[in-house]
Scaffold this motif. Sequence first.
Motif, short mmCIF file in Angstrom:
data_model
loop_
_atom_site.label_atom_id
_atom_site.label_comp_id
_atom_site.label_asym_id
_atom_site.label_seq_id
_atom_site.Cartn_x
_atom_site.Cartn_y
_atom_site.Cartn_z
N GLU A 230 51.05 21.29 63.39
CA GLU A 230 49.88 20.69 62.70
C GLU A 230 50.28 19.55 61.76
O GLU A 230 49.54 19.23 60.83
CB GLU A 230 49.12 21.76 61.91
CG GLU A 230 48.21 22.65 62.73
CD GLU A 230 48.98 23.73 63.50
OE1 GLU A 230 48.51 24.16 64.56
OE2 GLU A 230 50.06 24.13 63.01
N TYR A 231 51.44 18.94 61.99
CA TYR A 231 51.93 17.92 61.05
C TYR A 231 50.94 16.75 60.93
O TYR A 231 50.62 16.32 59.82
CB TYR A 231 53.29 17.40 61.51
CG TYR A 231 54.00 16.55 60.49
CD1 TYR A 231 54.82 17.13 59.52
CD2 TYR A 231 53.83 15.17 60.47
CE1 TYR A 231 55.45 16.35 58.57
CE2 TYR A 231 54.46 14.39 59.52
CZ TYR A 231 55.28 14.99 58.58
OH TYR A 231 55.90 14.21 57.63
N ASP A 232 50.47 16.23 62.05
CA ASP A 232 49.52 15.10 62.01
C ASP A 232 48.22 15.51 61.33
O ASP A 232 47.62 14.74 60.57
CB ASP A 232 49.24 14.59 63.42
CG ASP A 232 50.44 13.86 64.01
OD1 ASP A 232 51.34 13.46 63.24
OD2 ASP A 232 50.49 13.70 65.24
N LEU A 233 47.78 16.73 61.60
CA LEU A 233 46.58 17.24 60.95
C LEU A 233 46.80 17.35 59.44
O LEU A 233 45.91 17.05 58.64
CB LEU A 233 46.21 18.62 61.53
CG LEU A 233 45.06 19.37 60.86
CD1 LEU A 233 43.78 18.55 60.89
CD2 LEU A 233 44.86 20.72 61.56
N GLY A 234 48.01 17.77 59.05
CA GLY A 234 48.34 17.86 57.64
C GLY A 234 48.29 16.52 56.95
O GLY A 234 47.80 16.41 55.81
N LEU A 235 48.78 15.47 57.62
CA LEU A 235 48.71 14.12 57.07
C LEU A 235 47.26 13.69 56.86
O LEU A 235 46.90 13.13 55.82
CB LEU A 235 49.41 13.13 58.01
CG LEU A 235 50.94 13.13 58.04
CD1 LEU A 235 51.43 12.19 59.13
CD2 LEU A 235 51.50 12.71 56.69
N PHE A 236 46.44 13.95 57.86
CA PHE A 236 45.03 13.59 57.77
C PHE A 236 44.35 14.35 56.64
O PHE A 236 43.56 13.79 55.87
CB PHE A 236 44.34 13.88 59.10
CG PHE A 236 42.89 13.50 59.14
CD1 PHE A 236 42.51 12.20 59.45
CD2 PHE A 236 41.90 14.44 58.85
CE1 PHE A 236 41.16 11.84 59.47
CE2 PHE A 236 40.56 14.09 58.88
CZ PHE A 236 40.19 12.79 59.19
N ASP A 237 44.68 15.62 56.52
CA ASP A 237 44.11 16.49 55.49
C ASP A 237 44.41 15.96 54.09
O ASP A 237 43.53 15.86 53.24
CB ASP A 237 44.69 17.90 55.68
CG ASP A 237 43.97 18.95 54.86
OD1 ASP A 237 42.73 18.89 54.77
OD2 ASP A 237 44.65 19.84 54.33
N VAL A 238 45.66 15.59 53.87
CA VAL A 238 46.07 15.07 52.56
C VAL A 238 45.40 13.73 52.27
O VAL A 238 44.88 13.50 51.17
CB VAL A 238 47.60 14.92 52.50
CG1 VAL A 238 48.03 14.13 51.27
CG2 VAL A 238 48.27 16.29 52.48
N GLY A 239 45.42 12.82 53.24
CA GLY A 239 44.85 11.50 53.03
C GLY A 239 43.35 11.56 52.76
O GLY A 239 42.85 10.87 51.85
N ALA A 240 42.64 12.39 53.52
CA ALA A 240 41.19 12.47 53.35
C ALA A 240 40.81 13.10 52.02
O ALA A 240 39.85 12.66 51.36
CB ALA A 240 40.59 13.28 54.50
N SER A 241 41.54 14.12 51.60
CA SER A 241 41.17 14.84 50.38
C SER A 241 41.60 14.13 49.11
O SER A 241 40.82 13.97 48.18
CB SER A 241 41.76 16.26 50.40
OG SER A 241 43.17 16.21 50.40
N MET A 242 42.87 13.70 49.05
CA MET A 242 43.41 13.14 47.82
C MET A 242 43.18 11.63 47.70
O MET A 242 42.69 11.15 46.68
CB MET A 242 44.89 13.45 47.69
CG MET A 242 45.20 14.93 47.48
SD MET A 242 44.46 15.62 45.98
CE MET A 242 45.27 14.67 44.71
N LEU A 243 43.56 10.89 48.73
CA LEU A 243 43.47 9.43 48.63
C LEU A 243 42.01 8.96 48.69
O LEU A 243 41.59 8.11 47.89
CB LEU A 243 44.27 8.77 49.75
CG LEU A 243 44.42 7.25 49.66
CD1 LEU A 243 45.15 6.85 48.38
CD2 LEU A 243 45.16 6.73 50.87
#
Length: 455
Positions: A230-243
């Motif tokens: 789920e690495y790519d999903l994790g990147l998306f998750d972080v970018g959408a929530s924090m950034l």
Amino acid sequence: MGTEGVSHESTATRRETLGRYLSKMGPAWLAGAIAAGPATMASVITAGAAFEYALLWVVIASAVLGTTAQYLSMRLGLLTEAGIVGVVEEHIGEFWAWVLVIDAVLASGLAQIVIMKTLADVSAAITGVDARLWGIAWAAILAIGLAVGGYSIAELGAKVIVSAVVLAFVASVFVVPIDPGAAATGLIPVIPDGLSGALIAAGVLGGAVHITLVTMHTYTLRARGWTREEYDLGLFDVGASMLVAFGIFSLATFLVAASVLHTPDLVAAELDAAAAAEALGPLAGEYAQWLFLLGLWGAAISTLGANTVVPPYLLADKFGWEADVSDARFKVAIVAVAAAGAIGAFLEGAFFPLLVLVLAFGLIGTPFALVVVLYLLNHPDAVPEPNPRLANVGGLILVGVAAVTAGSFVRDELTVVASDPLSTSGFVVTFAVVMTVATAGLIGKYVLAVRTRFD
């Protein structure tokens, strides 16, 4: 014709992937719930009200650096597929695991108390019932809800209210008279003179770059069962929530506060919720105070729900418990943290300045946690692949900015200690000295390990 078909196919695939990512997001949003809590709201509003646009650079940096911190934590959690404390104990040592646990539990524990005071005081303002009774009641609701179940409905309702207030601030950006030229001057990295300037800057940055957020992310990933797949999903998750989400929340709130609330003679420590509510006046009119209070109320509920489980996660990892309420020890830890929060309802004074202070305090212990994460990401036995150079550079910048901002706050606290050694500032300075020594020691241990590896 063939190229057009491939184009349509790739577009459909991208849409399908985006839809799947949106439906599966989660772990980083729990960190975002804490980051966008009442303490951050208080810090960002106070920054704009007290110094107009001067701290705009800190607000923007907080979103970027907060995203960087969560990315590094996400990377560690997914590549090790374990909680951070256990990985530290295995690859760095038990002593360092204890330092991390104590650091994080202390920061999240103080946050629990102050945010509970906020929730109790706001509940009292809305209902007229004594805040102390509300503190006890909310502690019970948290304990029962998180240890047994049924809390999710209250938290869902709170998130709906918070979302409404965030949208109100975003909408207010298009209503209030923001001066673009004056705002542009706030992009120059300067911390206003005086104790309040350093304190508020540390509070704003501490809302996004906080040890609680860094440590808990590895556990929420485990709770969702995410792995390296789920690495790519994790990147998306972080970018959408924090950034994106947190960044918009912070920037909109700050700009509205700077435009509506700033007056030259404002004393930051005297700003309270009633005065802060005026920021929504141009949009909500006579209902601004109620809308703002409900927003604080909802933010406090959702933040407490996430913050309460942080110490139990860390302790469970350290002592080998199951990080689930099926383990009685984990359940007792949740109840204990929830109950301890009730202390906040008995504290005297306004909660607004305390919210800023608790984030600034948490920032002091954050550089140590960030160094721990970078140490592990560059440890060949802990992580199976080298950490990207850009990630290391971003991590070092993150550590540097957090350390300098926290250092500015501590430096000004020293002036208070000089006149009153027994004040709370004395505890802050002592904690800062201990964490600075620990961080320097950990860096020295890494340097020695690298030298040994290449000898």
